[in-house]
Design a protein around this motif. Structure first.
Motif, PDB file in Angstrom:
ATOM      1  N   LEU A   1      11.530  -1.534 -31.341  1.00  0.00           N
ATOM      2  CA  LEU A   1      10.531  -0.488 -31.216  1.00  0.00           C
ATOM      3  C   LEU A   1       9.580  -0.452 -32.421  1.00  0.00           C
ATOM      4  CD1 LEU A   1      11.157   3.057 -29.804  1.00  0.00           C
ATOM      5  CD2 LEU A   1       9.644   2.717 -31.747  1.00  0.00           C
ATOM      6  N   ALA A   2      10.113  -0.478 -33.621  1.00  0.00           N
ATOM      7  CA  ALA A   2       9.258  -0.419 -34.815  1.00  0.00           C
ATOM      8  C   ALA A   2       8.390  -1.667 -34.930  1.00  0.00           C
ATOM      9  CB  ALA A   2      10.115  -0.240 -36.063  1.00  0.00           C
ATOM     10  N   LEU A   3       8.923  -2.823 -34.538  1.00  0.00           N
ATOM     11  CA  LEU A   3       8.149  -4.055 -34.552  1.00  0.00           C
ATOM     12  C   LEU A   3       7.039  -4.013 -33.516  1.00  0.00           C
ATOM     13  CD1 LEU A   3       7.657  -6.987 -35.458  1.00  0.00           C
ATOM     14  CD2 LEU A   3       9.393  -7.700 -33.787  1.00  0.00           C
ATOM     15  N   ALA A   4       7.338  -3.477 -32.340  1.00  0.00           N
ATOM     16  CA  ALA A   4       6.332  -3.412 -31.277  1.00  0.00           C
ATOM     17  C   ALA A   4       5.104  -2.663 -31.757  1.00  0.00           C
ATOM     18  CB  ALA A   4       6.918  -2.738 -30.039  1.00  0.00           C
ATOM     19  N   MET A   5       5.287  -1.519 -32.395  1.00  0.00           N
ATOM     20  CA  MET A   5       4.141  -0.723 -32.841  1.00  0.00           C
ATOM     21  C   MET A   5       3.434  -1.340 -34.042  1.00  0.00           C
ATOM     22  SD  MET A   5       5.085   3.284 -32.319  1.00  0.00           S
ATOM     23  CE  MET A   5       6.362   3.343 -33.591  1.00  0.00           C
ATOM     24  N   GLY A   6       4.153  -2.108 -34.854  1.00  0.00           N
ATOM     25  CA  GLY A   6       3.568  -2.576 -36.105  1.00  0.00           C
ATOM     26  C   GLY A   6       3.211  -4.037 -36.164  1.00  0.00           C
ATOM     27  N   LYS A   7       3.392  -4.781 -35.082  1.00  0.00           N
ATOM     28  CA  LYS A   7       3.107  -6.224 -35.103  1.00  0.00           C
ATOM     29  C   LYS A   7       1.657  -6.483 -35.501  1.00  0.00           C
ATOM     30  CE  LYS A   7       2.420  -5.971 -30.114  1.00  0.00           C
ATOM     31  NZ  LYS A   7       1.003  -6.209 -29.972  1.00  0.00           N
ATOM     32  N   SER A   8       1.382  -7.699 -35.939  1.00  0.00           N
ATOM     33  CA  SER A   8       0.064  -7.993 -36.499  1.00  0.00           C
ATOM     34  C   SER A   8      -1.033  -8.081 -35.448  1.00  0.00           C
ATOM     35  CB  SER A   8       0.118  -9.295 -37.305  1.00  0.00           C
ATOM     36  OG  SER A   8       0.514 -10.387 -36.486  1.00  0.00           O
ATOM     37  N   GLN A   9      -0.732  -8.649 -34.287  1.00  0.00           N
ATOM     38  CA  GLN A   9      -1.731  -8.774 -33.232  1.00  0.00           C
ATOM     39  C   GLN A   9      -1.626  -7.574 -32.298  1.00  0.00           C
ATOM     40  OE1 GLN A   9      -4.190 -10.773 -32.723  1.00  0.00           O
ATOM     41  NE2 GLN A   9      -4.767 -10.400 -30.622  1.00  0.00           N
ATOM     42  N   ASN A  10      -2.722  -6.821 -32.176  1.00  0.00           N
ATOM     43  CA  ASN A  10      -2.763  -5.668 -31.286  1.00  0.00           C
ATOM     44  C   ASN A  10      -1.638  -4.667 -31.529  1.00  0.00           C
ATOM     45  OD1 ASN A  10      -3.621  -8.295 -29.338  1.00  0.00           O
ATOM     46  ND2 ASN A  10      -5.105  -6.663 -29.603  1.00  0.00           N
TER      47      ASN A  10
END
Length: 527
Positions: free
Chosen positions: A154-163
């Motif tokens: 969840l935290a990665l989904a919101m903070g990933k570099s692309q979009n």
């Protein structure tokens, strides 16, 4: 193709100064003048995945979480978060003092509205949304996800570099995600100056004095985002010779994506730094439109893939030195955990005659193939022209439509057939960090109407993606990754074209440039 022939005389051109408005010495020292990689035509990072719009978004918006140089999510707007109820409940608390550019406080309700809009369009967001039972604001600083089952990413989904999930005021985030926003009010380190925006020519941002950065050193896209400049000015210069002249003569401070043929010229200048800022290579993508003939026919897509030789594309973009590029005949970033060549044999065919025979056997009836290409984006234009030549040689009826990048971005959203303004083939590029796992990988998503432009549909890819999210261990994760690679190269939602390294150029008086998964301008200053 003899692309380099078009650049003869560039060194001479670099000796000629460009006319520019006079700036007071103090103002010039606080203004970063940038030649961006493309024209900014859309301000909405939810509506489009264009890198130029994402770079704009990193200037004006902030995020709940952001990834560091190791792609690990860290708190950004969030003070932190708590995970409970058997990992099915995530509660985020915002840092105090966050404000939007209109001086309104950032509230949890703004975050909830922004997350919902983002989840409707983003591939990782869609996977998250499928597991959300409830997303609600608890008070002005706290919001909570209640999930159907654990979603550790969840935290990665919101903070990933692309979009990533950029936070907007609730009044703006309430906009239909399939409609473009026009108001770029955010809470990031810079404000967008709409009155100075002239698409195709210029875009300007000013320091937001109300921004409160984290008290940490920058690390990838995480850490302190300190605005050390008063203004960031983008000037669109589509001619590489003119851009080179502007850099050599001090008319511009930063060139995001210089043409590779001009790098030796840039390196000869004592006043310029040529350096790779992006953490990963840049991967080329050949994308089919799956809705209409001829590429709704798998056999035609496979014929094209049989003719592709990645080295032809990479040499055309990045030159003959193989240190500047790499073949990668799979859908996941080479050198990463899921990288695989299972099922990749079709990309090792590299044979025009075999492709021509396969096209004849496919039932192709001479339908027009419209390839749209950006005349002002040299790297993507080069990839496009290699494909146009390849497809013509195997017997496809190709029409190349050249336009500026902003027009290409708008047109690729059309689902109409080519006779009504649609398209058949488009190219783009992506950072390797955005192709390393299935949930981030835009071009691997095959959920039809909700997929990235081209709209491929394949239930098996989607089943494997869902299974990967629940993989019990690394061995199972790798097995599913290999299966996805094989299935993708069987049904071809797109054709991977390998990767090249894309340096940037800046003047030596520019300080604070650091490596990150995207081009960002916080923590940068001018001496």
């Amino acid at each position: 193709m003899r692309r380099r022939d078009t650049l003869k005389g560039v060194a001479a051109a670099a000796a000629l100064p460009l006319a520019r408005p006079a700036l007071a010495q103090g103002q010039a020292a606080r203004t970063l003048r940038v030649v961006p990689q493309a024209n900014l035509t859309s301000l909405d990072p939810v509506w489009t995945t264009a890198v130029v719009t994402r770079n704009h978004a990193y200037l004006v918006y902030d995020q709940i979480t952001a990834v560091d140089a190791n792609n690990t999510p860290r708190p950004q707007m969030a003070e932190g978060w708590v995970v409970g109820n058997d990992n099915r409940e995530w509660t985020f608390t915002l840092r105090p003092g966050l404000r939007f550019h209109d001086n309104e406080a950032v509230r949890a309700a703004d975050c909830v509205a922004s997350i919902r809009r983002w989840m409707a369009r983003d591939t990782f967001g869609q996977a998250l949304n499928a597991q959300v039972d409830e997303l609600s604001a608890l008070d002005d600083r706290r919001f909570r996800f209640r999930l159907k089952k654990p979603f550790p990413f969840l935290a990665l989904a919101m903070g990933k570099s692309q979009n990533p999930c950029f936070i907007m005021p609730e009044r703006i985030a309430a906009t239909d995600p399939f409609q473009q926003i026009r108001d770029a009010t955010g809470s990031g380190p810079f404000r967008f100056l709409a009155g100075e925006w002239n698409p195709g020519q210029r875009a300007v941002w000013a320091k937001f004095d109300g921004y409160v950065p984290r008290q940490e050193a920058p690390d990838g896209l995480a850490g302190g985002r300190v605005p050390r400049l008063d203004r960031v000015e983008w000037t669109v210069i589509s001619d590489p010779a003119t851009a080179a002249s502007a850099m050599v003569n001090g008319e511009q401070d930063y060139w995001e994506y210089p043409l590779h043929d001009l790098l030796p010229l840039m390196r000869r200048s004592r006043e310029l730094v040529v350096e790779q800022r992006l953490l990963e290579g840049t991967y080329g993508v050949l994308r089919f439109n799956h809705l209409h003939p001829p590429f709704n026919n798998l056999a035609v897509r496979r014929a094209v893939a049989m003719a592709v030789n990645q080295e032809d594309y990479l040499r055309a973009v990045a030159g003959d030195d193989p240190k500047g590029w790499g073949v990668c005949e799979g859908v996941f970033t080479c050198g990463t955990t899921l990288a695989s060549e299972e099922g990749s044999a079709i990309l090792r065919t590299r044979n025009i005659e075999a492709a021509r025979a396969a096209l004849r056997a496919s039932g192709y009836a001479g339908e027009k193939v419209v390839l749209i290409t950006p005349s002002d984006y040299p790297q993507i234009n080069t990839l496009s022209l290699v494909t146009a030549d390849l497809m013509t040689r195997i017997g496809l009826n190709v029409e190349v439509v050249s336009a500026d990048w902003g027009t290409v971005i708008q047109r690729r959203a059309s689902r109409e057939p080519v006779e009504r303004g649609g398209w058949s083939v488009v190219h783009t590029t992506s950072s390797g960090s955005d192709l390393s796992v299935p949930t981030i990988h835009l071009f691997l998503r095959a959920n039809g109407p909700n997929a990235w432009f081209g709209w491929p549909q394949d239930e098996r890819i989607e089943e494997l993606r869902a299974a990967w999210l629940d993989a019990a261990d690394e061995a199972e994760s790798k097995r599913l990754g290999a299966a996805m690679n094989a299935r993708a190269l069987e049904v071809l939602p797109y054709v991977p074209l390998g990767f090249y390294w894309q340096p940037s150029v800046w003047r030596r008086n520019v300080t604070g440039a650091f490596k990150a998964p995207a081009t960002v301008f916080w923590n940068i200053a001018k001496a």
